[in-house]
Design an enzyme around this catalytic site. Sequence first.
Site: not given
Lengths: 353, 312
Positions: A44, A200, A230, A232, A272, A323-324
């Site tokens: 990140y 978040h 940005r 993601n 994204e 998480y993904k």
Amino acid sequence: MLDLKPDFGSFFKDETFTGDFTFANSPQSVRRFPFPFDRDDYMYSVNIEPHVSTRPGSVFEHAFDIDEHYVSEMRDRARVLARDPLRCQSLPHMELAGWDLLELLMESLARDYPQWFTLTRSGNDWHWVNKPLGIDQRFTFLDASSLPYGPMEYITRQVQGDFTLQDERDQNLWVDAGMVTTQADWSLDFDIGMNFFEWHAPVPLAHEKGIFERALKFLLRLQHGAPVRRFNWTMTVNPLLDTAPETYPEWGAMRTTVTPQNVGEKLHLRVELQSLFRLPRSNAIAFSIRAYLGRFDDLVTVPKWGRRLHRVVRDVHPDLAAYKGFLRNRDAMTDWLSHHDDGAPTSPGIWPD
Amino acid sequence: MNAKLQVRVTEVEALNPLIKRFRFVPRDGGLLPAFSGGAHVVVEMEDHGTRRMNPYSLSSDPEDRTGYEVTVRRDDAGRGGSLYMHNHVAVGTEMVISHPVNLFPLDGRAKKHLFLAGGIGITPFKAMIHQLGHIGAKWELHYASRNPGLCAYGDLLRGPVQFYYDDDKSFIPLKDLLARQPLGTHVYCCGPKGMLAWVRATAAELGLAEHAVHFEEFTAPQPGAPFDVDLVRSGRRIHVPAHQSLLEAMEAAGVDAPYLCRGGACGQCECDVVTLDGQIDHRDHWLAPTDHKTKIMPCVSRFAGRALAIDR
């Protein structure tokens, strides 16, 4: 009701994102895929840059990218909303921000794609024509009774990507409206009304790094006329646009269908392109979350991407892989991708060589 | 920095002996962005070799995209921005302004908006009243000025408006007024420092929720004694004259410095202090007292002493 009379013409593809999954990127579409990794590893960061027009033909050329999947994506959104109207919600004080968003989207599309969209204005009497979806609408700007839906819902049924509208108050941002049907496993119905830190909260690792404090500080200073963007990313098994918690029983089990043989066909890198705009009348912030799906089979046709995707998937922190949503398939993915990585060095940046 | 708006002055009107209204229209004949009531623009001025960038609240109708209006009170003791506007800006003058920025926004959840204006503090409320008119929201204005002759826009304000004049010894009945507001009212105050403090104290005494009381806090930088500053990252020493701010001196020296409000309220231009031998005169509304030895807001704050070095 918004009565879609789609005209696919010769550019737009007639395809599905559910059931028989006929979605596919054309070769041109693969070449313009927004591959998100600018190096061989990933962690990140507040990877925000000005959202300015760059590289004609790329997803960065226009403020809002309309591509070959447009008509089918809008049809899929209408399908999702018919089943679950709570995917689109707007708290009462957000209507003005909805008009701001409608203006931003209509002005942008009419400017950037005059062959498909036209906007004619005389004071508050507006005339909007959307040729691919067969829409011809006259309405009064700032008068919600002149449209078949509220302004945010009306326009976001006609633009690819999810949208949320953040109200700014008390030195924080509050997600008080949104149209969310192409999401990576988060729920507008659950998050609506939350502030920046609350929505978040589930993200691992980033809180400890102080990323959200810095990101919020940055966003509170976001200025009109100076949007930012940005990337993601996550992984999706089958080309599903709608991976919502509400429909988890339908798509969650698809993650168990991955075998060493079908990785290239089933696995999709979901990128994204997120952009943020300060809105003029409401002082709210519009957040556009535009999802692109790239089949592994297609991505590895770009040698640089094949090498890099292998290294990122192999080395990413396990908490992020979980998480993904691809921890259980990571070994199969890494193994399949390793056949597309000859160990050669990769060039900096995201673009194909 | 960000894209600027290229404008031309098309109207200058003396509203009274102290206050002028200026109208800017885009030079290219197009439309300006709509804005939100409470927003300001930063107006750039080339004042005989000194570059001034002053924030002024927009006072026109936010839906009027053909032009923006600002209302400027002449400050004879100030650093010269308002004097430049009053004495040198005329119909036809070409100027550069920023996109609107709002650090004093309306809270859309309010059931009623209660505005408390003191003097030139009327300017953001004029735009807010226009905006609320478009969406049909409830508002009430209490407007204090020295006398009817200095009550800018007094003749144009229609609706639930109460006027108060110092010369008549008539003052806003603040305590009663705040005490009788319906639940869901948001209070907004823009005026001189003393008025802000009075409203803040009274609202706290009555137990009003902090999030429902809003203040337009940024103030024009005031002059002070000249001083020198070392810019560590740029590797240079600059001089800050009496009528310039540290931020303006950095800009004049070609040092890139971010900003938004230029009035000590937004935090954007915050700088870390590297060495301090002397006293920083903190004039901002941003820094907590615990930061006063380690940070400075160059847009308004000044320094007296032997040495100041900042990370810029």
